[in-house]
Design a protein around this motif. Structure first.
Motif, PDB file in Angstrom:
ATOM      1  N   GLU A 182      28.045  51.926  38.285  1.00 51.81           N
ATOM      2  CA  GLU A 182      27.359  50.645  38.491  1.00 51.81           C
ATOM      3  C   GLU A 182      26.415  50.348  37.334  1.00 51.81           C
ATOM      4  O   GLU A 182      26.325  49.199  36.872  1.00 51.81           O
ATOM      5  N   THR A 183      25.706  51.363  36.850  1.00 50.81           N
ATOM      6  CA  THR A 183      24.784  51.174  35.727  1.00 50.81           C
ATOM      7  C   THR A 183      25.531  50.739  34.478  1.00 50.81           C
ATOM      8  O   THR A 183      25.115  49.807  33.768  1.00 50.81           O
ATOM      9  N   ALA A 200      29.149  43.592  36.142  1.00 50.08           N
ATOM     10  CA  ALA A 200      28.833  43.927  37.529  1.00 50.08           C
ATOM     11  C   ALA A 200      29.643  43.083  38.516  1.00 50.08           C
ATOM     12  O   ALA A 200      30.088  43.583  39.552  1.00 50.08           O
ATOM     13  N   ASP A 201      29.868  41.830  38.176  1.00 43.12           N
ATOM     14  CA  ASP A 201      30.606  40.949  39.089  1.00 43.12           C
ATOM     15  C   ASP A 201      32.112  41.071  38.925  1.00 43.12           C
ATOM     16  O   ASP A 201      32.876  40.367  39.582  1.00 43.12           O
ATOM     17  N   ARG A 236      33.549  44.300  38.905  1.00 42.57           N
ATOM     18  CA  ARG A 236      33.797  45.722  39.119  1.00 42.57           C
ATOM     19  C   ARG A 236      35.022  46.001  39.986  1.00 42.57           C
ATOM     20  O   ARG A 236      35.655  47.038  39.850  1.00 42.57           O
ATOM     21  N   ARG A 237      35.374  45.065  40.867  1.00 39.91           N
ATOM     22  CA  ARG A 237      36.515  45.286  41.757  1.00 39.91           C
ATOM     23  C   ARG A 237      37.765  44.536  41.290  1.00 39.91           C
ATOM     24  O   ARG A 237      38.747  44.444  42.017  1.00 39.91           O
ATOM     25  N   HIS A 238      37.734  44.042  40.057  1.00 38.26           N
ATOM     26  CA  HIS A 238      38.891  43.351  39.504  1.00 38.26           C
ATOM     27  C   HIS A 238      39.836  44.342  38.836  1.00 38.26           C
ATOM     28  O   HIS A 238      39.398  45.316  38.211  1.00 38.26           O
ATOM     29  N   LEU A 239      41.130  44.081  38.940  1.00 34.18           N
ATOM     30  CA  LEU A 239      42.132  44.857  38.210  1.00 34.18           C
ATOM     31  C   LEU A 239      42.150  44.413  36.748  1.00 34.18           C
ATOM     32  O   LEU A 239      41.721  43.289  36.425  1.00 34.18           O
ATOM     33  N   PRO A 240      42.644  45.255  35.834  1.00 35.48           N
ATOM     34  CA  PRO A 240      42.712  44.844  34.423  1.00 35.48           C
ATOM     35  C   PRO A 240      43.443  43.514  34.217  1.00 35.48           C
ATOM     36  O   PRO A 240      43.032  42.707  33.372  1.00 35.48           O
ATOM     37  N   SER A 241      44.499  43.259  34.992  1.00 34.78           N
ATOM     38  CA  SER A 241      45.254  42.014  34.839  1.00 34.78           C
ATOM     39  C   SER A 241      44.433  40.786  35.219  1.00 34.78           C
ATOM     40  O   SER A 241      44.812  39.653  34.883  1.00 34.78           O
ATOM     41  N   GLU A 242      43.322  41.003  35.907  1.00 28.90           N
ATOM     42  CA  GLU A 242      42.456  39.898  36.320  1.00 28.90           C
ATOM     43  C   GLU A 242      41.275  39.711  35.377  1.00 28.90           C
ATOM     44  O   GLU A 242      40.393  38.889  35.646  1.00 28.90           O
ATOM     45  N   LEU A 243      41.266  40.457  34.272  1.00 26.20           N
ATOM     46  CA  LEU A 243      40.180  40.400  33.297  1.00 26.20           C
ATOM     47  C   LEU A 243      40.694  39.874  31.965  1.00 26.20           C
ATOM     48  O   LEU A 243      41.861  40.048  31.617  1.00 26.20           O
ATOM     49  N   SER A 244      39.816  39.239  31.220  1.00 23.18           N
ATOM     50  CA  SER A 244      40.160  38.820  29.861  1.00 23.18           C
ATOM     51  C   SER A 244      40.246  40.040  28.948  1.00 23.18           C
ATOM     52  O   SER A 244      39.815  41.144  29.312  1.00 23.18           O
ATOM     53  N   GLY A 245      40.782  39.841  27.745  1.00 19.72           N
ATOM     54  CA  GLY A 245      40.865  40.948  26.796  1.00 19.72           C
ATOM     55  C   GLY A 245      39.508  41.529  26.466  1.00 19.72           C
ATOM     56  O   GLY A 245      39.330  42.753  26.418  1.00 19.72           O
ATOM     57  N   GLY A 246      38.521  40.654  26.252  1.00 15.87           N
ATOM     58  CA  GLY A 246      37.182  41.138  25.946  1.00 15.87           C
ATOM     59  C   GLY A 246      36.575  41.920  27.095  1.00 15.87           C
ATOM     60  O   GLY A 246      35.899  42.933  26.891  1.00 15.87           O
ATOM     61  N   GLN A 247      36.815  41.448  28.325  1.00 13.99           N
ATOM     62  CA  GLN A 247      36.307  42.175  29.490  1.00 13.99           C
ATOM     63  C   GLN A 247      36.993  43.528  29.636  1.00 13.99           C
ATOM     64  O   GLN A 247      36.353  44.528  29.959  1.00 13.99           O
TER      65      GLN A 247
END
Length: 227
Positions: free
Chosen positions: A125-126, A134-135, A137-148
């Motif tokens: 979490e830290t 933090a918002d 944290r429960r997303h899969l990689p496919s749900e994140l942008s490249g930078g994220q």
């Protein structure tokens, strides 16, 4: 000395019946808390150098020392323990587990430690909060942008609180805005947390973000300049 000392290193690879020499007599030092960008053409030995520093590969001759630990003389098990405790790796294509959430990916290196589940959760979490995720944290990689995704990769690399970060083209798969965000985070990790960073890059902007640039060509440093 403290930091990294590479002394008279030779590294060869076999290609069929031929031997290709990557380094014949490489010597360099990296002080604690330095941020070094390794630049140079493809095939010059940049990624090989990262693998040697990180204990993934071994030199055929010469020595590599990290804060008085002689890597080339460690057993495979001792080297694996040293690597887990001291080195974090950041990759161009993130290397995240696609079926795991961001927080689960960051927690992976901690599963082999003695930390309790609560301690692991608090550390994850830290790190995700520090990297602005933090918002997510429960997303899969496919749900994140490249930078994220790359920031999740950095969080994972930091999970064991290593002294050394080895970054192999960390901005190579990112647009300029995302790349700049990642470089800003690396500078903060270096200047505020004192992490030693060695980064291989083809990105001139990324190289300029480091304290030092070292240029490799045909297995030799042909140029060194301040960033």
């Amino acid at each position: 000395m403290d930091g990294i000392l590479i002394s008279n290193v030779r590294k060869d690879y076999r290609l069929g019946r031929n031997t290709v020499t990557i380094f014949s007599d490489l010597t360099m030092t990296i002080a604690p808390g330095d941020f070094v960008a390794i630049v140079g053409p493809s095939g010059s030995g940049k990624s090989t150098l990262l693998n040697l520093i990180g204990g993934i590969d071994r030199p055929d001759q010469g020595e590599i020392d990290f804060e008085h630990a002689r890597l080339s003389r460690m057993s495979e098990s001792a080297l694996a323990r040293w690597r887990a405790a001291n080195v974090g790796f950041v990759f161009q294509f993130y290397n995240l587990m696609p079926m795991l959430t961001a927080e689960q990916n960051v927690e992976l290196p901690l599963l082999l430690t003695s930390l309790s589940a609560r301690q692991r959760r608090e550390r994850v979490e830290t790190l995700l909060s520090m990297l602005g995720l933090a918002d997510r944290r429960r997303h899969l990689p496919s749900e994140l942008s490249g930078g994220q995704q790359q920031r999740v990769g950095i969080a994972r690399a930091l999970a064991s609180d290593p002294k050394l970060l080895l970054c192999d083209e960390p901005t190579g798969d990112l647009d300029r805005e995302s790349a700049d965000e990642v470089l800003t985070m690396l500078r903060i990790l270096n200047t505020e947390l004192g992490k030693t960073i060695v980064m291989v890059t083809h990105d001139d902007a990324a190289a300029r973000s480091a304290r030092r640039q070292l240029r490799l060509d045909k297995g030799k440093f042909i140029e060194a300049e301040a960033a």
